[in-house]
Design a protein around this motif. Structure first.
Motif, PDB file in Angstrom:
ATOM      1  N   PHE A  17       8.333 -26.835  12.381  1.00 38.06           N
ATOM      2  CA  PHE A  17       8.409 -25.459  11.835  1.00 38.06           C
ATOM      3  C   PHE A  17       7.047 -24.979  11.737  1.00 38.06           C
ATOM      4  O   PHE A  17       6.891 -23.819  11.966  1.00 38.06           O
ATOM      5  CB  PHE A  17       9.256 -25.762  10.571  1.00 38.06           C
ATOM      6  N   ALA A  18       6.117 -25.752  11.285  1.00 38.04           N
ATOM      7  CA  ALA A  18       4.792 -25.220  11.036  1.00 38.04           C
ATOM      8  C   ALA A  18       3.907 -24.739  12.105  1.00 38.04           C
ATOM      9  O   ALA A  18       3.637 -23.629  12.304  1.00 38.04           O
ATOM     10  CB  ALA A  18       3.909 -26.391  10.222  1.00 38.04           C
ATOM     11  N   GLU A  19       4.119 -25.618  13.304  1.00 37.14           N
ATOM     12  CA  GLU A  19       3.649 -24.948  14.469  1.00 37.14           C
ATOM     13  C   GLU A  19       4.535 -23.805  14.968  1.00 37.14           C
ATOM     14  O   GLU A  19       3.484 -22.861  15.499  1.00 37.14           O
ATOM     15  CB  GLU A  19       3.990 -26.194  15.630  1.00 37.14           C
ATOM     16  N   ARG A  20       5.790 -23.686  14.887  1.00 38.68           N
ATOM     17  CA  ARG A  20       6.374 -22.490  15.621  1.00 38.68           C
ATOM     18  C   ARG A  20       5.760 -21.260  14.598  1.00 38.68           C
ATOM     19  O   ARG A  20       5.496 -20.296  15.368  1.00 38.68           O
ATOM     20  CB  ARG A  20       7.737 -22.580  15.157  1.00 38.68           C
ATOM     21  N   MET A  21       5.634 -21.431  13.309  1.00 38.22           N
ATOM     22  CA  MET A  21       5.452 -20.140  12.470  1.00 38.22           C
ATOM     23  C   MET A  21       3.944 -19.846  12.878  1.00 38.22           C
ATOM     24  O   MET A  21       3.558 -18.677  12.944  1.00 38.22           O
ATOM     25  CB  MET A  21       5.453 -20.585  10.985  1.00 38.22           C
ATOM     26  N   ALA A  22       3.033 -20.947  13.034  1.00 39.42           N
ATOM     27  CA  ALA A  22       1.574 -20.709  13.350  1.00 39.42           C
ATOM     28  C   ALA A  22       1.465 -19.885  14.473  1.00 39.42           C
ATOM     29  O   ALA A  22       0.867 -18.891  14.539  1.00 39.42           O
ATOM     30  CB  ALA A  22       0.875 -21.774  13.131  1.00 39.42           C
ATOM     31  N   THR A  23       2.336 -20.305  15.582  1.00 33.65           N
ATOM     32  CA  THR A  23       2.169 -19.664  16.664  1.00 33.65           C
ATOM     33  C   THR A  23       2.687 -18.174  16.797  1.00 33.65           C
ATOM     34  O   THR A  23       2.458 -17.324  17.504  1.00 33.65           O
ATOM     35  CB  THR A  23       2.693 -20.565  17.658  1.00 33.65           C
ATOM     36  N   ALA A  24       3.672 -18.028  15.818  1.00 35.61           N
ATOM     37  CA  ALA A  24       4.092 -16.409  15.635  1.00 35.61           C
ATOM     38  C   ALA A  24       3.081 -15.663  14.709  1.00 35.61           C
ATOM     39  O   ALA A  24       3.550 -14.656  14.229  1.00 35.61           O
ATOM     40  CB  ALA A  24       5.460 -16.757  14.902  1.00 35.61           C
ATOM     41  N   HIS A 340      14.614 -18.178  -2.091  1.00 36.06           N
ATOM     42  CA  HIS A 340      13.223 -18.200  -1.319  1.00 36.06           C
ATOM     43  C   HIS A 340      12.622 -19.430  -0.822  1.00 36.06           C
ATOM     44  O   HIS A 340      11.667 -19.455   0.047  1.00 36.06           O
ATOM     45  CB  HIS A 340      12.214 -17.459  -2.122  1.00 36.06           C
ATOM     46  N   VAL A 341      13.441 -20.873  -1.187  1.00 34.23           N
ATOM     47  CA  VAL A 341      12.905 -22.019  -0.650  1.00 34.23           C
ATOM     48  C   VAL A 341      14.047 -22.332   0.434  1.00 34.23           C
ATOM     49  O   VAL A 341      15.313 -22.312   0.264  1.00 34.23           O
ATOM     50  CB  VAL A 341      13.130 -22.957  -1.743  1.00 34.23           C
ATOM     51  N   CYS A 342      13.486 -22.732   1.525  1.00 34.53           N
ATOM     52  CA  CYS A 342      14.397 -23.208   2.544  1.00 34.53           C
ATOM     53  C   CYS A 342      14.279 -24.580   2.616  1.00 34.53           C
ATOM     54  O   CYS A 342      13.144 -25.425   2.185  1.00 34.53           O
ATOM     55  CB  CYS A 342      13.888 -23.036   4.004  1.00 34.53           C
ATOM     56  N   PHE A 343      15.462 -25.523   2.763  1.00 29.73           N
ATOM     57  CA  PHE A 343      15.712 -26.947   2.962  1.00 29.73           C
ATOM     58  C   PHE A 343      15.950 -27.281   4.231  1.00 29.73           C
ATOM     59  O   PHE A 343      16.953 -26.835   4.619  1.00 29.73           O
ATOM     60  CB  PHE A 343      16.615 -27.244   1.860  1.00 29.73           C
ATOM     61  N   ALA A 344      15.424 -28.305   4.812  1.00 33.02           N
ATOM     62  CA  ALA A 344      15.705 -28.685   6.158  1.00 33.02           C
ATOM     63  C   ALA A 344      15.180 -30.180   6.241  1.00 33.02           C
ATOM     64  O   ALA A 344      14.226 -30.434   5.802  1.00 33.02           O
ATOM     65  CB  ALA A 344      15.200 -28.122   7.050  1.00 33.02           C
ATOM     66  N   ASP A 356      15.168 -35.941  17.360  1.00 33.66           N
ATOM     67  CA  ASP A 356      15.287 -34.843  18.191  1.00 33.66           C
ATOM     68  C   ASP A 356      16.130 -33.902  17.635  1.00 33.66           C
ATOM     69  O   ASP A 356      15.920 -32.648  17.803  1.00 33.66           O
ATOM     70  CB  ASP A 356      15.850 -35.268  19.912  1.00 33.66           C
ATOM     71  N   GLN A 357      16.974 -34.506  16.434  1.00 34.17           N
ATOM     72  CA  GLN A 357      17.923 -33.475  15.965  1.00 34.17           C
ATOM     73  C   GLN A 357      16.991 -32.875  14.828  1.00 34.17           C
ATOM     74  O   GLN A 357      17.122 -31.743  14.448  1.00 34.17           O
ATOM     75  CB  GLN A 357      19.141 -34.306  15.406  1.00 34.17           C
ATOM     76  N   ALA A 358      16.073 -33.441  14.258  1.00 38.80           N
ATOM     77  CA  ALA A 358      15.233 -32.906  13.155  1.00 38.80           C
ATOM     78  C   ALA A 358      14.368 -31.955  13.880  1.00 38.80           C
ATOM     79  O   ALA A 358      14.082 -30.667  13.219  1.00 38.80           O
ATOM     80  CB  ALA A 358      14.007 -33.831  12.447  1.00 38.80           C
ATOM     81  N   CYS A 359      13.845 -32.060  15.093  1.00 41.85           N
ATOM     82  CA  CYS A 359      13.054 -31.002  15.601  1.00 41.85           C
ATOM     83  C   CYS A 359      13.826 -29.982  16.205  1.00 41.85           C
ATOM     84  O   CYS A 359      13.479 -28.663  15.952  1.00 41.85           O
ATOM     85  CB  CYS A 359      12.418 -31.673  17.273  1.00 41.85           C
ATOM     86  N   ALA A 360      15.115 -30.098  16.597  1.00 41.97           N
ATOM     87  CA  ALA A 360      16.101 -28.841  16.830  1.00 41.97           C
ATOM     88  C   ALA A 360      16.469 -28.069  15.683  1.00 41.97           C
ATOM     89  O   ALA A 360      16.211 -26.882  15.946  1.00 41.97           O
ATOM     90  CB  ALA A 360      17.188 -29.480  17.682  1.00 41.97           C
ATOM     91  N   ARG A 361      16.542 -28.682  14.578  1.00 44.83           N
ATOM     92  CA  ARG A 361      17.061 -28.124  13.551  1.00 44.83           C
ATOM     93  C   ARG A 361      15.811 -27.119  13.104  1.00 44.83           C
ATOM     94  O   ARG A 361      15.870 -26.127  12.443  1.00 44.83           O
ATOM     95  CB  ARG A 361      17.134 -28.925  12.140  1.00 44.83           C
ATOM     96  N   ALA A 366      13.169 -21.789  12.530  1.00 46.88           N
ATOM     97  CA  ALA A 366      11.934 -20.989  12.721  1.00 46.88           C
ATOM     98  C   ALA A 366      12.203 -19.894  13.367  1.00 46.88           C
ATOM     99  O   ALA A 366      11.959 -18.817  13.048  1.00 46.88           O
ATOM    100  CB  ALA A 366      10.848 -21.908  13.340  1.00 46.88           C
ATOM    101  N   SER A 367      13.162 -19.847  14.478  1.00 49.66           N
ATOM    102  CA  SER A 367      13.630 -18.923  15.258  1.00 49.66           C
ATOM    103  C   SER A 367      14.393 -17.749  14.344  1.00 49.66           C
ATOM    104  O   SER A 367      14.204 -16.499  14.562  1.00 49.66           O
ATOM    105  CB  SER A 367      14.265 -19.275  16.429  1.00 49.66           C
ATOM    106  N   GLN A 368      15.364 -18.296  13.574  1.00 51.99           N
ATOM    107  CA  GLN A 368      16.126 -17.398  12.766  1.00 51.99           C
ATOM    108  C   GLN A 368      15.149 -16.781  11.663  1.00 51.99           C
ATOM    109  O   GLN A 368      15.662 -15.643  11.486  1.00 51.99           O
ATOM    110  CB  GLN A 368      17.212 -18.396  11.944  1.00 51.99           C
ATOM    111  N   LEU A 369      14.060 -17.476  11.428  1.00 54.22           N
ATOM    112  CA  LEU A 369      13.268 -16.657  10.559  1.00 54.22           C
ATOM    113  C   LEU A 369      12.009 -16.001  11.047  1.00 54.22           C
ATOM    114  O   LEU A 369      10.937 -15.716  10.454  1.00 54.22           O
ATOM    115  CB  LEU A 369      12.619 -18.049   9.523  1.00 54.22           C
ATOM    116  N   GLY A 370      12.216 -15.625  12.584  1.00 51.11           N
ATOM    117  CA  GLY A 370      11.375 -14.665  13.140  1.00 51.11           C
ATOM    118  C   GLY A 370      10.156 -15.157  13.871  1.00 51.11           C
ATOM    119  O   GLY A 370       9.664 -14.705  14.396  1.00 51.11           O
ATOM    120  N   ALA A 371      10.121 -16.513  14.098  1.00 43.49           N
ATOM    121  CA  ALA A 371       9.194 -17.125  15.034  1.00 43.49           C
ATOM    122  C   ALA A 371       9.599 -17.132  16.300  1.00 43.49           C
ATOM    123  O   ALA A 371      10.943 -17.269  16.564  1.00 43.49           O
ATOM    124  CB  ALA A 371       8.744 -18.725  14.714  1.00 43.49           C
TER     125      ALA A 371
END
Ligand code: FAD
Ligand code: UDP
Length: 371
Positions: A17-24, A340-344, A356-361, A366-371
């Motif tokens: 999640f952190a990587e996706r958001m940072a890249t966005a 305002h807190v996401c849980f995953a 892989d399921q943790a990564c896919a989730r 991240a994509s739903q939240l705009g990344a």
């Protein structure tokens, strides 16, 4: 500096999640209470120079091309298909229990008869969960299923979960179905491989981003939400987040025993399962799964144990209906009181999930939240 996101937990869920958001283009602070990144997939070299998985052996496998390609940006892969043998009646036989296991343990004529019955009923190549096999209408298949249940599943599951297979979600034993084939692989996924230089190196590359700051030994508390304007992804335990207000969610824990032998290789395959007769469930030889070349070899033995919050590590959510209901109470309150807190993640979703399921989730979130 201000952050757009605070990510609590640097395991597969948090790091992806952190990587996706940072890249966005978002600024991210990722924290972990442990002294390292990687969550339960963390690996490090022991004093004998062998790469070990600190929180139990982790074998990567996925059917998701998206996950495979995504992680492939941060690591090269070493092809590896995991094999497991089980010690049954003094013999080492393939697990998942398959037609070769049958032939090794049953008299020749009986094995041939059961093999024919299984193929006629289900078809060659099919994989059938043990709890389904046990309710077959054919007495011969039922007797065979009872044998496999008693020798492969009952003792192992009691050790691992302190529950019988039928008292857990059927999905637990369905992870290791009886295989009507001679396929000796533990997993059937399209992609099966290990990160060439290990998981920690892969995580380091994911988090080496100018928009990401990493803080370790950082125990994040809910009170830290006050006065902050960053959004938060929490990948820790949801019951802990809410001060255990409905009582703790049950987990199973493990104790790992590590031993290094002065020899090239000890086991014929990566893991040997001990469904019966021992306090431990399985022994894994690290070098076999990582492919490391060395003159010595390290074995990890897994002893299941009760989980006590604050004392032991919460490894496995216990999948059964009553625990799901308890989790639902937590999830409902969390959503209402902390919109305002996401849980995953494995702990926040109370979900028995693979890497892989943790990564896919996390990719999806991240994509739903705009990344
Ligand atoms: P985690 O990896 O648990 O990461 C959560 C992180 O959050 C932790 O590092 C924790 O320290 C941190 N944290 C929690 N609360 C706080 C807080 N308040 N403040 C700061 N930090 C906090 N999967 C496979 O695909 N293949 C396998 O072979 C495999 N083997 C496994 C073997 C074992 C013994 C276990 C237990 C699991 C195995 N898994 C395997 C599953 C895999 O470990 C998980 O899918 C994966 O680790 C989940 O990642 P996560 O980020 O959700 O959680
Ligand atoms: N299992 C078993 N005997 C085995 C292997 C697995 O009874 O030889 C059951 C047991 O309940 C275990 C579950 O199947 O917890 C899932 O096994 P898996 O190897 O997927 O567990 P994990 O690697 O996630 O610990």
């Amino acid at each position: 500096m201000g952050f757009d996101w605070i990510v609590v937990g640097a395991g597969f869920t948090g790091a992806t999640f952190a990587e996706r958001m940072a890249t966005a283009g978002k600024r991210v602070l990722i924290v972990d209470r442990r002294a390292h990144i990687g969550g339960n997939a963390y690996d490090e070299t022991n004093k004998h120079g062998i790469l070990v998985h600190r929180y139990g052996p982790h074998i990567f496998h996925t059917n998701s091309e998206a996950v495979w390609r995504y992680l492939g940006k941060f690591t090269d892969w070493r092809a590896y298909e995991h094999q497991v043998l089980g010690l049954l009646e003094g013999k080492l036989v393939p697990i998942p229990f398959n037609l070769d296991s049958l032939a090794a343990l049953f008299p020749r004529k009986a094995a041939a008869r059961i093999e024919r019955a299984l193929i006629n009923q289900f078809g060659f190549g099919k994989r059938v969960p043990i709890l389904k096999l046990r309710i077959s209408e054919q007495p011969e298949i039922r007797d065979f299923a009872d044998y496999v249940y008693r020798n492969v599943f009952e003792g192992y599951t009691l050790k691992q979960w302190q529950l019988r297979p039928e008292d857990l979600s059927a999905s637990v034993t369905a992870r290791v179905p009886v295989s009507i084939s001679r396929d000796r692989r533990y997993f059937q996924d399209t992609y099966q491989a290990m990160p060439l230089l290990g998981y920690t190196t892969m995580f380091r590359r994911m988090l080496e981003h100018r928009n990401i700051e990493v803080a370790l030994n950082y125990d994040w508390k809910r009170s830290m939400l006050k006065g902050r304007h960053s959004r938060v992804l929490f990948t820790g335990a949801i019951d802990e987040f809410l001060d255990y207000r409905f009582g703790p969610l049950p987990y199973r824990s493990l104790r790992f025993e590590e031993r290094t032998l002065q020899k090239l290789q000890h086991q014929p395959v990566g893991t040997i399962n001990y469904p019966n007769d021992h306090k431990f469930t399985r022994i894994t030889e690290q070098k076999i799964i990582t492919g490391q070349q060395a003159a010595t070899t390290t074995l990890i033995t897994e002893y299941p144990q009760a989980h006590e919050p604050g004392v032991t590590t919460a490894y496995y959510p216990i999948p059964r209906d009553r625990n799901r209901l308890l989790y639902n109470s937590y999830a409902t309150v969390a959503e209402a009181e902390f919109p305002h807190v996401c849980f995953a993640g494995r702990l926040a979703d109370y979900q028995y999930c693979n890497m892989d399921q943790a990564c896919a989730r996390a990719l999806k979130l991240a994509s739903q939240l705009g990344a």
